[in-house]
Write a protein that holds these residues in place. Sequence first.
Motif, PDB file in Angstrom:
ATOM      1  N   TRP A  73       0.806  -1.216   0.000  1.00  0.00           N
ATOM      2  CA  TRP A  73       0.000   0.000   0.000  1.00  0.00           C
ATOM      3  C   TRP A  73       0.844   1.273   0.000  1.00  0.00           C
ATOM      4  N   GLY A  74       2.152   1.124  -0.111  1.00  0.00           N
ATOM      5  CA  GLY A  74       3.022   2.289  -0.210  1.00  0.00           C
ATOM      6  C   GLY A  74       3.171   3.063   1.080  1.00  0.00           C
ATOM      7  N   ILE A  75       3.226   2.340   2.198  1.00  0.00           N
ATOM      8  CA  ILE A  75       3.367   2.981   3.508  1.00  0.00           C
ATOM      9  C   ILE A  75       4.757   2.673   4.056  1.00  0.00           C
ATOM     10  N   ALA A  76       5.517   3.702   4.366  1.00  0.00           N
ATOM     11  CA  ALA A  76       6.847   3.496   4.934  1.00  0.00           C
ATOM     12  C   ALA A  76       6.725   2.865   6.318  1.00  0.00           C
ATOM     13  N   GLU A  77       7.650   1.974   6.649  1.00  0.00           N
ATOM     14  CA  GLU A  77       7.578   1.292   7.944  1.00  0.00           C
ATOM     15  C   GLU A  77       7.726   2.260   9.108  1.00  0.00           C
ATOM     16  N   ASP A  78       8.384   3.402   8.871  1.00  0.00           N
ATOM     17  CA  ASP A  78       8.554   4.387   9.940  1.00  0.00           C
ATOM     18  C   ASP A  78       7.578   5.554   9.800  1.00  0.00           C
ATOM     19  N   GLU A 106      -4.337   7.591   7.349  1.00  0.00           N
ATOM     20  CA  GLU A 106      -4.816   8.280   6.147  1.00  0.00           C
ATOM     21  C   GLU A 106      -4.720   7.383   4.920  1.00  0.00           C
ATOM     22  N   ILE A 107      -3.575   6.720   4.762  1.00  0.00           N
ATOM     23  CA  ILE A 107      -3.385   5.872   3.584  1.00  0.00           C
ATOM     24  C   ILE A 107      -4.294   4.651   3.648  1.00  0.00           C
ATOM     25  N   VAL A 108      -4.435   4.062   4.821  1.00  0.00           N
ATOM     26  CA  VAL A 108      -5.340   2.916   4.977  1.00  0.00           C
ATOM     27  C   VAL A 108      -6.758   3.316   4.593  1.00  0.00           C
ATOM     28  N   LEU A 109      -7.188   4.484   5.055  1.00  0.00           N
ATOM     29  CA  LEU A 109      -8.535   4.957   4.742  1.00  0.00           C
ATOM     30  C   LEU A 109      -8.714   5.115   3.231  1.00  0.00           C
ATOM     31  N   VAL A 110      -7.728   5.712   2.576  1.00  0.00           N
ATOM     32  CA  VAL A 110      -7.816   5.916   1.126  1.00  0.00           C
ATOM     33  C   VAL A 110      -7.876   4.578   0.390  1.00  0.00           C
ATOM     34  N   ARG A 111      -7.009   3.638   0.764  1.00  0.00           N
ATOM     35  CA  ARG A 111      -6.971   2.337   0.083  1.00  0.00           C
ATOM     36  C   ARG A 111      -8.282   1.576   0.273  1.00  0.00           C
ATOM     37  N   GLN A 153      -1.571  -0.848  -7.590  1.00  0.00           N
ATOM     38  CA  GLN A 153      -2.053   0.108  -6.598  1.00  0.00           C
ATOM     39  C   GLN A 153      -1.849   1.521  -7.139  1.00  0.00           C
ATOM     40  N   SER A 154      -2.930   2.214  -7.409  1.00  0.00           N
ATOM     41  CA  SER A 154      -2.828   3.554  -7.977  1.00  0.00           C
ATOM     42  C   SER A 154      -2.216   4.523  -6.971  1.00  0.00           C
ATOM     43  N   ALA A 155      -1.615   5.571  -7.496  1.00  0.00           N
ATOM     44  CA  ALA A 155      -0.925   6.547  -6.650  1.00  0.00           C
ATOM     45  C   ALA A 155      -1.908   7.296  -5.760  1.00  0.00           C
ATOM     46  N   ILE A 156      -1.436   7.694  -4.596  1.00  0.00           N
ATOM     47  CA  ILE A 156      -2.230   8.495  -3.667  1.00  0.00           C
ATOM     48  C   ILE A 156      -1.726   9.929  -3.737  1.00  0.00           C
ATOM     49  N   THR A 157      -2.632  10.858  -3.969  1.00  0.00           N
ATOM     50  CA  THR A 157      -2.257  12.256  -4.135  1.00  0.00           C
ATOM     51  C   THR A 157      -2.341  13.012  -2.811  1.00  0.00           C
ATOM     52  N   ASP A 158      -1.791  14.226  -2.808  1.00  0.00           N
ATOM     53  CA  ASP A 158      -1.905  15.077  -1.623  1.00  0.00           C
ATOM     54  C   ASP A 158      -3.370  15.385  -1.324  1.00  0.00           C
ATOM     55  N   GLY A 159      -4.172  15.519  -2.383  1.00  0.00           N
ATOM     56  CA  GLY A 159      -5.596  15.762  -2.188  1.00  0.00           C
ATOM     57  C   GLY A 159      -6.282  14.596  -1.501  1.00  0.00           C
TER      58      GLY A 159
END
Length: 271
Positions: A27-32, A40-45, A119-125
Amino acid sequence: MLGIHKRNGIWQDGLATVMGPELLERWGIAEDAEASRVREIVLVRLNRVLDHFRKPEMPVIVWTAYNLGAGSPGEESGVVRRLERLVGQGEVERSVRTCTRRFNDVFLPAVVKSLSGGQSAITDGDLARASRWLAANIRPGAPEPAAAAGGLSTAIKRLRAPMEPVLKMFLDGTVHGPADGDGVPLAAKLGAQGEWLCVFTGEGLLAAYRESAGAGWPRIGRWTGRDVVRTAAGRIFPTGILIDPSPVMGAGADATLPLPPEEIARLAREC
């Protein structure tokens, strides 16, 4: 991955650990990554998977399962209890059993299946919208309390008193503030109002304050909200925290969140 909805759902501490390194990478989440960014990223995915469903009851079932817009972020009631309350309040015209099956047997397999595709890119928006949903503890698509952006800073402007979702954003997120030569947050003595650590939710806000107030601090520090709470709680004198203070006394109160010493003591016990 299946543990994201357990306990208090998307709000649980150690969410990245629950997810595991493989899902974080997928999901493109850094481990740190900071806990707030993980949420935020989990919610978007998850919301992108949910977009493929057309049944009108699916969003409320899914987000209730993940404890978004369903209750207190600190409430570890579990999925079934949350769905029981949802049905009991008449928010969905389905039985608890049907809601549970829709989540466990329909939605979760769809999430697993989505991992095999690109997995599509996640934008700042995307992240800004997720931040607003989390700050207000509302489901995607639900009416927002105010039309504005800015994550924690915006959430503070909506408050009349500290609320759990915003406090959690503060604890998990990063703030900036004046520091002494050792990088420890500096305390400001505000006369009869006692001593306070002043921190800012963005470097731009800090720079604007510094320029307006003509302040000359030894250093600028960057900490998590938890770090600042522990520092305040560990001081000899009772110390509060001012988030996004105004350089003009009595002005900008709507954009400032004060956490008095008694609130700091409570938060420190939970950190």
